[in-house]
Design a protein around this motif. Structure first.
Motif: not given
Length: 378
Positions: A122, A124-125, A167, A169, A172, A174
């Motif tokens: 993952r 993150r932003n 993912l 973020e 955007g 996934r």
């Protein structure tokens, strides 16, 4: 005579040593319980990574002639700030190393197996991810690389029923690789490796079966890779060829020859989320491609390009600069009925619709080339 006696004595000593090793291994097997050391193992992982390792299943060991370990129901916690979902889970993992070759500094692995892997990478932003701490990105490694690595052979690598959930973020994005299976033949440095890979690719719009097969020859010293008998299948689209790569750890350059089967281009575009509706429903249903290609410095070049598009044959060459989307080409089409590829006239058409917007054209940042058509119907 003396030499013969020495040889006999040496052989006897070797036999006694081997017998002693077997006896020790049997006693060790009967008395040693690795499961009693789970807390120590998890503590060491915590110390090294900051993550929590959980081993819910039993640890099973084998000793002779293969020194092996098998683990089940394993999970590794996520990085700090990425929630309570585990970063990775494994149903079963096993590896076995042949004992006697270790004495001479050789590593012979029977096989590596991994079943039921679930991986949750993952981003993150803020751009941070949950794997950099495992890779040691922020740790300075003052050790010099060891050039005297022992020789090793792995009988095969087998990954079954893996699931990777990605993912991002920040972007955007996934997507997931479901039911992933990887299988290799014998892995020995400097020798070709047979490789098979298949999985189901999923995102919010698509669910595509993907299968790859090739024979890989990797040379880490020369930074080269060779993919012979390369085969890639995405749904009904299949690609075959031979591929070469250089500078794989720097700025890689890739070249080779590829050819496709006859596939339904319209159906493939629809699956990829870019449907193209044409006046003729049979348009784009019979397409095949064959070309030599080269990719370097972010420029893709296609030479000896041969495309069959329905009833048309296209030959020539083309290139695309991925930095600025500049396109260069020199193509010849024998015959084409352009009306087949227009949007269908459903009674709402005025005949003045814009086929390409100004933004579309500006985004290409320059098209130059030559196009020759033997017969055109429009």
């Amino acid at each position: 005579m003396v030499l013969k006696k020495l040889l006999k004595i040496s052989a006897l000593l070797a036999a006694l040593l081997l017998l002693a090793l077997i006896v020790i291994a049997v006693i060790f097997t009967l008395t040693f319980d690795p499961n009693a050391y789970k807390k120590e193992i998890t503590a060491e992982v915590k110390k090294a990574t900051g993550r929590t390792l959980r081993i819910k299943g039993k640890i099973q060991l084998s000793y002779f002639p293969w020194l092996g370990v098998n683990l089940s129901k394993i999970s590794l916690s996520n990085a700090r700030g990425f929630g309570s979902q585990p970063f990775a889970k494994i149903d079963n993992a096993g590896v076995a190393v042949k004992l006697l070759p270790l004495i001479s500094g050789n590593i012979v692995v029977k096989q590596l197996t991994l079943q039921g892997l679930v991986l949750n990478p993952r981003i993150r932003n803020d751009g941070s991810n949950n794997w950099d701490d495992l890779a040691g990105k922020n740790k300075k490694d003052t050790k010099k690389p060891d050039s005297g690595l022992p020789s090793f052979t792995i009988g095969g690598v087998h990954i079954k029923n893996a699931n990777i959930n990605y993912l991002d973020e920040q972007a955007g994005e996934r997507y997931a690789l479901k039911k992933l299976n990887l299988s290799t033949g014998s892995v020995t440095p400097g020798k070709p490796i047979d490789l098979r890979l298949d999985f189901q690719f999923k995102d919010k719009n698509n669910s595509l079966p993907v299968a790859l097969a090739t024979t890989l020859l990797l040379d880490t010293k020369k930074q080269t890779a060779r993919l012979d008998n390369f085969s890639l299948a995405v749904n009904d689209f299949k690609l075959e060829g031979n591929i070469r790569a250089k500078q794989i750890f720097g700025k890689p350059s890739v070249s080779g020859t590829i050819s496709s089967n006859t596939f339904d281009l319209g159906a493939l575009l629809k699956l990829l989320g870019n449907p193209m509706v044409t006046a003729d429903k049979k348009a784009l249903t019979k397409t095949s491609i064959k070309t030599r290609f080269a990719f370097a410095n972010n420029v893709l070049r296609l030479g000896k390009l041969s495309v069959n598009l329905d009833d048309s044959k296209i030959n020539g060459k083309a290139s695309v600069n991925l930095d600025n989307n500049a396109i260069r080409f020199n193509l010849k089409i024998d015959t084409i009925d352009a009306d087949r590829y227009l949007a269908p006239d459903d009674g709402r058409s005025t005949g003045n619709e814009t086929l390409l917007t100004v933004q579309d054209i500006r985004g290409l940042n320059g098209i130059s080339g030559q196009l020759g058509i033997g017969s055109l119907k429009a």
